[in-house]
Each structure stands twice: as C-alpha cells, then as structure tokens.
Design a protein around this motif. Structure first.
Motif, short mmCIF file in Angstrom:
data_model
loop_
_atom_site.label_atom_id
_atom_site.label_comp_id
_atom_site.label_asym_id
_atom_site.label_seq_id
_atom_site.Cartn_x
_atom_site.Cartn_y
_atom_site.Cartn_z
N ARG A 166 -54.66 -11.37 -35.29
CA ARG A 166 -53.57 -11.46 -35.25
C ARG A 166 -52.70 -12.42 -34.42
NH1 ARG A 166 -51.65 -5.26 -37.32
NH2 ARG A 166 -53.48 -5.15 -39.07
N GLY A 167 -52.76 -13.73 -34.51
CA GLY A 167 -52.23 -14.61 -33.48
C GLY A 167 -52.91 -15.10 -31.67
N ALA A 168 -52.13 -13.98 -30.78
CA ALA A 168 -52.69 -13.87 -29.55
C ALA A 168 -53.08 -12.08 -29.39
CB ALA A 168 -51.90 -14.41 -28.89
N MET A 169 -53.36 -11.72 -30.33
CA MET A 169 -53.68 -10.42 -30.33
C MET A 169 -54.95 -9.52 -31.08
SD MET A 169 -50.06 -7.72 -31.00
CE MET A 169 -49.88 -9.04 -32.72
N PHE A 170 -55.62 -8.77 -30.85
CA PHE A 170 -56.94 -8.06 -31.48
C PHE A 170 -57.22 -6.92 -31.65
CE2 PHE A 170 -59.04 -9.57 -27.94
CZ PHE A 170 -60.03 -9.03 -27.17
N ALA A 171 -58.14 -6.71 -32.44
CA ALA A 171 -58.10 -5.14 -32.66
C ALA A 171 -59.37 -4.96 -32.21
CB ALA A 171 -57.67 -4.87 -33.43
N MET A 172 -60.01 -4.06 -31.50
CA MET A 172 -61.48 -3.60 -31.51
C MET A 172 -62.17 -2.71 -32.50
SD MET A 172 -62.95 -4.18 -28.18
CE MET A 172 -64.62 -3.08 -27.95
N ARG A 173 -62.82 -3.43 -33.38
CA ARG A 173 -63.40 -2.32 -33.64
C ARG A 173 -63.87 -1.13 -33.99
NH1 ARG A 173 -66.04 -4.54 -38.72
NH2 ARG A 173 -65.41 -7.22 -37.83
N GLU A 174 -64.62 -0.28 -32.44
CA GLU A 174 -65.13 1.06 -32.64
C GLU A 174 -63.55 1.71 -31.78
OE1 GLU A 174 -67.92 1.03 -29.72
OE2 GLU A 174 -69.41 0.17 -30.61
N PHE A 175 -63.22 2.62 -32.92
CA PHE A 175 -62.27 3.29 -32.63
C PHE A 175 -62.31 4.49 -31.63
CE2 PHE A 175 -61.41 1.24 -36.30
CZ PHE A 175 -60.20 1.08 -36.72
N LEU A 176 -61.60 4.29 -30.71
CA LEU A 176 -61.68 6.01 -29.29
C LEU A 176 -61.70 7.43 -30.48
CD1 LEU A 176 -61.13 5.80 -26.64
CD2 LEU A 176 -59.07 6.54 -26.39
N THR A 177 -60.63 6.98 -30.85
CA THR A 177 -60.42 9.13 -31.58
C THR A 177 -59.61 8.55 -32.36
OG1 THR A 177 -59.58 10.71 -31.47
CG2 THR A 177 -58.55 9.46 -29.93
N GLY A 178 -59.75 9.13 -33.95
CA GLY A 178 -59.38 8.91 -35.38
C GLY A 178 -58.74 7.26 -35.33
N SER A 179 -57.50 7.14 -36.16
CA SER A 179 -57.44 5.40 -35.91
C SER A 179 -56.43 5.11 -34.87
CB SER A 179 -56.00 5.96 -37.48
OG SER A 179 -55.33 6.57 -37.56
N VAL A 180 -57.02 5.65 -33.50
CA VAL A 180 -56.74 4.57 -32.58
C VAL A 180 -58.05 3.98 -32.24
CG1 VAL A 180 -55.86 5.38 -30.00
CG2 VAL A 180 -55.29 6.58 -31.81
N THR A 181 -57.10 2.86 -31.39
CA THR A 181 -58.67 2.01 -31.02
C THR A 181 -57.70 0.98 -30.46
OG1 THR A 181 -60.33 0.01 -32.23
CG2 THR A 181 -58.11 -0.09 -32.59
N SER A 182 -58.34 0.32 -29.37
CA SER A 182 -57.54 -0.41 -28.53
C SER A 182 -57.49 -2.03 -28.78
CB SER A 182 -59.31 -0.88 -27.25
OG SER A 182 -59.22 -0.08 -26.24
N VAL A 183 -56.58 -2.44 -28.01
CA VAL A 183 -55.58 -4.03 -28.87
C VAL A 183 -55.24 -4.52 -27.89
CG1 VAL A 183 -53.38 -5.08 -30.09
CG2 VAL A 183 -54.82 -2.70 -30.90
N PHE A 184 -55.90 -5.60 -27.72
CA PHE A 184 -55.37 -6.46 -27.09
C PHE A 184 -54.91 -7.40 -26.54
CE2 PHE A 184 -59.31 -4.57 -25.83
CZ PHE A 184 -59.00 -4.12 -24.37
#
Length: 201
Positions: A67-85
């Motif tokens: 989304r614009g200047a952000m992206f989310a990692m496909r692999e989730f850390l736990t539950g619905s929590v993931t890395s967003v850059f």
C-alpha cells in the motif's frame, strides 16, 4: 505478560541487520513460549532500519500486500500479527521502519504509521522511561535477560528480568520495570544516558 499492545518504540537509533533479526523475536525466551496468545507481546512494537534491510525484506517473499510506501510480510509471526515495513518521509528525509501490526484490526497499520511519524518528528531527541527500558531489553544479550521464575514472589513471575553488575556486590537479577534511574542510565549507551524525557522536551 509484560508490554502492553500500545504502539511503542523498542530501539533507539537505526538497527543493523543483526540487531533487526534479534528484535524480530525479542520475546523468544518467554516462559511457556508455545502456550497462549503471544499477539499482545509483539503488537505495536516498532523500530528504525536502514533502506538496504527494508529492500532485503521486500525481496525475501512476495509481500502479502503493498500500500503505497508500506508492505506486509506474507508469513505471520503469531495469529494475525505480521511484520509491516514502512518508508516514510519525515522532515524531508525518507526513513525506513519495521513494525508488528495485528491485521485483524483494520486501522492498526495506519495508526502505527501516524504514531511513527509523530514520534520521529519531535524537534528534540528525547526518550520516555518506557522507551529506555525497551531499548535496554532489545540490546541486552539473551544470557543477561530473562523472566522471573518460581523463586520470585507470585506477583513477579513471568515479568522481565535484567542482570545488573555492581563492582562491590557482583551480579544481581532485577525486574526490568523496577530499575532505578541510575540503573537505567548505567545500562544505556553513553550517547543516550542524558536525553531528556518528552515532557521536558
């Protein structure tokens, strides 16, 4: 268990690749690691990284979304929590950040983006007490940090602990949240010891 799900900066400065990977799982030593919901431990944590590490993480796997200047990692850390850059323009300079967002909360990513910009746009470099404690936790080697176990009073069990060294008494274990201002200063790098609090800034 320890940190609240509030959005919080967990490292002062720009993390190297090694520091980045260490902070991806700052809570790996927690007791009962595989029991319960770990989402509150991670949700809201963020720190700054260099552009090369941002780009490296982008190229590891196709992102879950961009989304614009952000992206989310496909692999989730736990539950619905993931890395967003994030690549964010702050005071005319593009800077890069990693944060853990709970994607089940539709507004989480935008709230983090706004919080990072607000925090990093302060005119004076400052650190709250909580930021100082989180920085200490992030930078302390695993052998010198842990969690209060059965030998501690019941109310303290599961809380984060830090090893302190005193030239007279030797090593002692103390709850992270109970560090005095002097103990916090001693554990911080020299360049961070005398930063004002945001209230004084």
């Amino acid at each position: 268990m320890n940190p609240s799900p509030a959005i919080r900066k967990v490292f002062q400065g720009v993390a190297s690749r090694q520091q980045m990977f260490r902070m991806f799982d700052r809570h790996a030593q927690r007791p009962n690691r595989w029991d319960g919901d770990a989402a509150p431990l991670y949700t809201g944590e963020w720190f700054e990284i260099i552009e090369a590490e941002h780009d490296y993480m982008f190229e590891i796997l196709p992102p879950l979304w961009i989304r614009g200047a952000m992206f989310a990692m496909r692999e989730f850390l736990t539950g619905s929590v993931t890395s967003v850059f994030f690549a964010l323009r702050i005071d005319g300079v593009i800077r890069h950040f990693h944060g853990y967002c709970d994607l089940s909360d539709k507004g989480a990513v935008e709230r983090m983006r706004v919080a990072i910009i607000e925090r990093e746009s302060r005119p004076v470099c400052a650190m709250t007490r909580d930021e100082r404690l989180e920085h200490i936790w992030s930078t302390t080697a695993a052998d010198y940090r842990g969690y209060a176990g059965d030998r501690w009073p019941e109310a303290a069990r599961g809380r984060r602990t830090i090893t302190l060294y005193d030239g007279q008494t030797g090593s002692t274990l103390k709850l992270l949240d109970d560090l005095t201002d002097d103990e916090i200063a001693a554990k911080l790098p020299v360049q961070l010891r005398h930063l004002p609090s945001p209230i004084a800034a």
